[in-house]
Design a protein around this motif. Structure first.
Motif, PDB file in Angstrom:
ATOM      1  N   TRP A   1       0.858  -1.175   0.000  1.00 42.72           N
ATOM      2  CA  TRP A   1       0.000   0.000   0.000  1.00 42.72           C
ATOM      3  C   TRP A   1       0.899   1.231   0.000  1.00 42.72           C
ATOM      4  O   TRP A   1       2.015   1.185   0.483  1.00 42.72           O
ATOM      5  N   ARG A   2       0.364   2.325  -0.494  1.00 42.91           N
ATOM      6  CA  ARG A   2       1.094   3.590  -0.474  1.00 42.91           C
ATOM      7  C   ARG A   2       0.175   4.656   0.097  1.00 42.91           C
ATOM      8  O   ARG A   2      -0.893   4.924  -0.442  1.00 42.91           O
ATOM      9  N   LYS A   3       0.609   5.226   1.203  1.00 43.45           N
ATOM     10  CA  LYS A   3      -0.116   6.316   1.863  1.00 43.45           C
ATOM     11  C   LYS A   3      -1.568   5.963   2.184  1.00 43.45           C
ATOM     12  O   LYS A   3      -2.480   6.737   1.942  1.00 43.45           O
ATOM     13  N   HIS A   4      -1.758   4.776   2.752  1.00 41.56           N
ATOM     14  CA  HIS A   4      -3.086   4.349   3.222  1.00 41.56           C
ATOM     15  C   HIS A   4      -3.141   4.698   4.713  1.00 41.56           C
ATOM     16  O   HIS A   4      -2.906   3.863   5.588  1.00 41.56           O
TER      17      HIS A   4
ATOM     18  N   GLY B   1      -2.276  11.554  11.267  1.00 44.61           N
ATOM     19  CA  GLY B   1      -1.151  11.448  10.353  1.00 44.61           C
ATOM     20  C   GLY B   1      -0.375  12.707  10.101  1.00 44.61           C
ATOM     21  O   GLY B   1      -0.020  13.441  10.996  1.00 44.61           O
ATOM     22  N   GLY B   2      -0.155  12.947   8.895  1.00 46.18           N
ATOM     23  CA  GLY B   2       0.598  14.092   8.453  1.00 46.18           C
ATOM     24  C   GLY B   2       0.700  14.032   6.948  1.00 46.18           C
ATOM     25  O   GLY B   2       0.198  13.107   6.309  1.00 46.18           O
ATOM     26  N   PHE B   3       1.351  15.004   6.394  1.00 52.72           N
ATOM     27  CA  PHE B   3       1.463  15.100   4.944  1.00 52.72           C
ATOM     28  C   PHE B   3       2.022  13.822   4.333  1.00 52.72           C
ATOM     29  O   PHE B   3       1.527  13.333   3.329  1.00 52.72           O
ATOM     30  N   PHE B   4       3.065  13.252   4.929  1.00 47.15           N
ATOM     31  CA  PHE B   4       3.718  12.083   4.349  1.00 47.15           C
ATOM     32  C   PHE B   4       2.876  10.820   4.472  1.00 47.15           C
ATOM     33  O   PHE B   4       3.150   9.829   3.819  1.00 47.15           O
ATOM     34  N   PHE B   5       1.848  10.832   5.335  1.00 45.32           N
ATOM     35  CA  PHE B   5       0.930   9.702   5.461  1.00 45.32           C
ATOM     36  C   PHE B   5      -0.246   9.844   4.506  1.00 45.32           C
ATOM     37  O   PHE B   5      -1.044   8.938   4.375  1.00 45.32           O
TER      38      PHE B   5
END
Length: 122
Positions: free
Chosen positions: A25-28, A79-83
């Motif tokens: 997964w990417r940024k889930h 989270g945050g931007f990178f999440f």
């Protein structure tokens, strides 16, 4: 740069992760929030310790995840931007079928005696 997540079957007892990720997964962000909460409950460790770490999953963990995915109840991530917190609703919808496929695969693997793990890198 950002959150990458992996699920795999433990291939040996050395403590090294499985040779090939079965799911990526990417940024889930919502899945990450679920796994970090689970990590904290199971290990007593800080959720940030899951970064480049490993969480061994049990059948009841998969049952909880499946119920949350089906009910669209994965927890919201601060989270945050990178999440990818800014588009976590879209990602949850985008990954719903993959999340359910993961749950099905994990149950089958565990029934066969395998150890299923989750890891992430951010």
């Amino acid at each position: 740069m950002g959150l990458d997540q992996y699920a795999y079957e433990r291939t040996d007892d050395t403590g090294e992760e499985g040779s090939t990720a079965k799911f990526v997964w990417r940024k889930h962000a919502r899945l990450q929030e679920f796994m970090e909460t689970l990590f904290e409950e199971k290990t007593g460790g800080d959720p940030s310790d899951l970064n480049c770490g490993e969480l061994q999953l049990a059948a009841d963990d998969i049952d909880q995840l499946e119920a949350k995915v089906k009910g669209e109840g994965l927890p919201e991530s601060p989270g945050g931007f990178f999440f990818g917190h800014q588009f976590q609703d879209e990602q949850a919808a985008h990954y719903k079928d993959q999340d359910l496929a993961f749950c099905s695969w994990a149950k089958e693997a565990m029934a066969g005696g395998a150890t299923v793990c989750f890891s992430c890198w951010w």
